[in-house]
Design an enzyme around this catalytic site. Structure first.
Site, PDB file in Angstrom:
ATOM      1  N   ARG A  77      24.176 -34.940  38.319  1.00  0.00           N
ATOM      2  CA  ARG A  77      26.082 -35.444  38.088  1.00  0.00           C
ATOM      3  C   ARG A  77      25.642 -36.930  37.554  1.00  0.00           C
ATOM      4  NH1 ARG A  77      30.364 -34.168  42.138  1.00  0.00           N
ATOM      5  NH2 ARG A  77      32.000 -34.636  40.278  1.00  0.00           N
ATOM      6  N   ASN A 115      38.181 -38.714  38.817  1.00  0.00           N
ATOM      7  CA  ASN A 115      37.079 -38.717  38.575  1.00  0.00           C
ATOM      8  C   ASN A 115      36.293 -39.950  38.976  1.00  0.00           C
ATOM      9  OD1 ASN A 115      38.020 -36.291  36.510  1.00  0.00           O
ATOM     10  ND2 ASN A 115      38.433 -37.491  35.021  1.00  0.00           N
ATOM     11  N   HIS A 150      39.590 -41.287  43.934  1.00  0.00           N
ATOM     12  CA  HIS A 150      37.512 -40.336  44.441  1.00  0.00           C
ATOM     13  C   HIS A 150      36.671 -41.143  44.374  1.00  0.00           C
ATOM     14  CE1 HIS A 150      40.077 -37.042  44.371  1.00  0.00           C
ATOM     15  NE2 HIS A 150      41.149 -37.173  45.351  1.00  0.00           N
ATOM     16  N   GLU A 187      46.360 -25.134  30.413  1.00  0.00           N
ATOM     17  CA  GLU A 187      46.656 -24.128  31.500  1.00  0.00           C
ATOM     18  C   GLU A 187      48.060 -24.823  32.014  1.00  0.00           C
ATOM     19  OE1 GLU A 187      46.005 -21.461  31.897  1.00  0.00           O
ATOM     20  OE2 GLU A 187      43.840 -21.797  30.433  1.00  0.00           O
TER      21      GLU A 187
HETATM   22  P1  OAD Z   1      40.374 -28.890  38.898  1.00  0.00           P
HETATM   23  O1  OAD Z   1      39.185 -28.440  38.542  1.00  0.00           O
HETATM   24  O2  OAD Z   1      41.113 -28.472  39.236  1.00  0.00           O
HETATM   25  O3  OAD Z   1      41.172 -29.150  37.269  1.00  0.00           O
HETATM   26  C1  OAD Z   1      40.710 -29.834  36.561  1.00  0.00           C
HETATM   27  C2  OAD Z   1      42.205 -29.496  35.063  1.00  0.00           C
HETATM   28  O4  OAD Z   1      41.703 -29.759  33.512  1.00  0.00           O
HETATM   29  C3  OAD Z   1      43.032 -27.976  34.726  1.00  0.00           C
HETATM   30  O5  OAD Z   1      44.214 -27.460  35.290  1.00  0.00           O
HETATM   31  C4  OAD Z   1      42.489 -27.189  33.725  1.00  0.00           C
HETATM   32  O6  OAD Z   1      43.394 -26.248  32.836  1.00  0.00           O
HETATM   33  C5  OAD Z   1      42.470 -28.453  33.134  1.00  0.00           C
HETATM   34  N1  OAD Z   1      41.263 -28.771  32.045  1.00  0.00           N
HETATM   35  C6  OAD Z   1      39.996 -28.172  31.242  1.00  0.00           C
HETATM   36  N2  OAD Z   1      40.207 -28.719  29.561  1.00  0.00           N
HETATM   37  C7  OAD Z   1      40.964 -29.335  30.211  1.00  0.00           C
HETATM   38  C8  OAD Z   1      41.279 -30.698  28.426  1.00  0.00           C
HETATM   39  N3  OAD Z   1      40.026 -30.873  27.625  1.00  0.00           N
HETATM   40  N4  OAD Z   1      42.282 -31.248  28.191  1.00  0.00           N
HETATM   41  C9  OAD Z   1      43.405 -31.216  29.590  1.00  0.00           C
HETATM   42  N5  OAD Z   1      43.184 -30.411  30.530  1.00  0.00           N
HETATM   43  C10 OAD Z   1      42.145 -30.023  30.163  1.00  0.00           C
HETATM   44  O7  OAD Z   1      40.210 -30.594  38.859  1.00  0.00           O
HETATM   45  P2  OAD Z   1      40.454 -32.169  38.999  1.00  0.00           P
HETATM   46  O8  OAD Z   1      42.153 -31.653  39.826  1.00  0.00           O
HETATM   47  O9  OAD Z   1      40.257 -32.991  38.787  1.00  0.00           O
HETATM   48  O10 OAD Z   1      37.858 -33.727  44.081  1.00  0.00           O
HETATM   49  O11 OAD Z   1      39.946 -31.168  40.916  1.00  0.00           O
HETATM   50  C11 OAD Z   1      41.089 -32.596  41.672  1.00  0.00           C
HETATM   51  C12 OAD Z   1      39.028 -33.123  42.725  1.00  0.00           C
HETATM   52  O12 OAD Z   1      39.340 -31.784  43.155  1.00  0.00           O
HETATM   53  C13 OAD Z   1      38.576 -33.835  42.238  1.00  0.00           C
HETATM   54  O13 OAD Z   1      38.211 -34.860  42.063  1.00  0.00           O
HETATM   55  C14 OAD Z   1      37.424 -33.481  43.012  1.00  0.00           C
HETATM   56  C15 OAD Z   1      36.953 -31.933  43.565  1.00  0.00           C
HETATM   57  O14 OAD Z   1      37.074 -30.985  44.527  1.00  0.00           O
HETATM   58  C16 OAD Z   1      36.764 -34.240  45.385  1.00  0.00           C
HETATM   59  O15 OAD Z   1      35.416 -33.748  44.965  1.00  0.00           O
HETATM   60  C17 OAD Z   1      36.939 -34.879  46.391  1.00  0.00           C
END
Ligand code: OAD
Length: 248
Positions: free
Chosen positions: A72, A104, A121, A216
């Site tokens: 990563r 992130n 995080h 979404e």
């Molecule tokens: P997710 O993978 O849960 O969500 C990503 C979001 O980004 C989704 O709602 C997508 O619809 C949206 N998305 C995708 N492409 C996009 C774009 N081009 N512009 C805007 N939005 C877009 O990721 P996180 O919410 O970041 O934690 O996840 C939260 C935490 O879960 C992370 O920090 C990580 C993970 O497990 C740890 O590792 C502790």
């Protein structure tokens, strides 16, 4: 079909704002080529979270965990900040005060030029000892697998927060204070399902204008003032252009 544009109310709120906060998740880095976690090609569709992102998984197999984080780290180093990251960095120059709060670990907000960034995080750019806490910068080529054992008897681990662990206290306190003082809150690219970060928006005062930018809908979409179903790399530059009065 007309292009999705920021509302005049959002532009008005941004123009009058003393403090703007952007709360970001992996979606903002998707257009830099970094996978999200829960999307169709997301990390957690291909890997077991408990093996790779938990203290128990690290205890079981530190080599496996470090191999994944090294991959990563390489991917993040090869990636470049995108138009969404740059728009937030430029927004900082256009408003009296701006804070980025991110889940992130890729460091792209900092690389794009944002100055006040709370990394809830942690960050891939650092490692630390799980016993004595000594910190070290990640070498460019990743953490050497033959140097996981630390002199104190502990083990060097990635500088990120894993499931079941507390968030870094200073970053969390800073993030909460920033959101509590926000006039505009931009919630960008997060599925809003991982707590406590997902609940941070609730610290915003009632007068704060809360906006989501995400292709979404999320569990919090209908609680916010506005939602823009568009990629961050398109919508944030449009928002910035509308703010400065330029033609997008
Ligand atoms: P997710 O993978 O849960 O969500 C990503 C979001 O980004 C989704 O709602 C997508 O619809 C949206 N998305 C995708 N492409 C996009 C774009 N081009 N512009 C805007 N939005 C877009 O990721 P996180 O919410 O970041 O934690 O996840 C939260 C935490 O879960 C992370 O920090 C990580 C993970 O497990 C740890 O590792 C502790």
């Amino acid at each position: 079909m007309t292009e999705l544009q920021p509302s005049s109310e959002l532009v008005r709120r941004l123009r009058g704002a003393s403090h703007v906060v952007a709360l970001t998740g992996s979606g903002i880095s998707a257009e830099s080529g970094i996978p999200t976690f829960r999307g169709v090609t997301g990390y957690w569709r291909r890997h077991h979270v408990e093996e790779l992102a938990s203290p128990e998984g690290f205890t079981r197999d530190p080599h496996l965990v470090w191999t994944w984080y090294n991959e990563r780290w390489q991917a993040c180093r090869a990636a470049q900040p995108n138009a969404g990251h740059f728009a937030l960095a430029e927004l900082e120059q256009r408003v009296p005060s701006m804070t980025v709060v991110t889940q992130n670990v890729d460091g792209l907000h900092v690389r794009a030029g944002s100055h006040t960034v709370f990394e809830l995080h942690g960050a891939l750019r650092e490692a630390y000892c799980d016993r004595c806490g000594e910190r070290a910068a990640m070498p460019d080529e990743g953490w050497p697998l033959d140097a996981i054992d630390h002199a104190c008897g502990g083990r060097m681990r990635p500088g990120v927060v894993w499931f079941g662990e507390a968030l870094p206290m200073q970053a969390w306190a800073g993030a909460e204070a920033a959101v509590a003082a926000a006039d505009v809150l931009l919630i960008v690219g997060t599925s809003a399902v991982v707590y406590p970060a997902a609940g941070l928006w609730r610290a915003a005062p009632p007068s704060c204008f809360c906006v989501e930018i995400n292709p979404e809908p999320t569990p919090i979409s209908d609680r916010l003032n506005e939602c823009y179903a568009a990629p961050a790399g398109i919508m944030l530059p449009r928002m910035l252009a509308a703010l400065v009065g330029a033609t997008p």
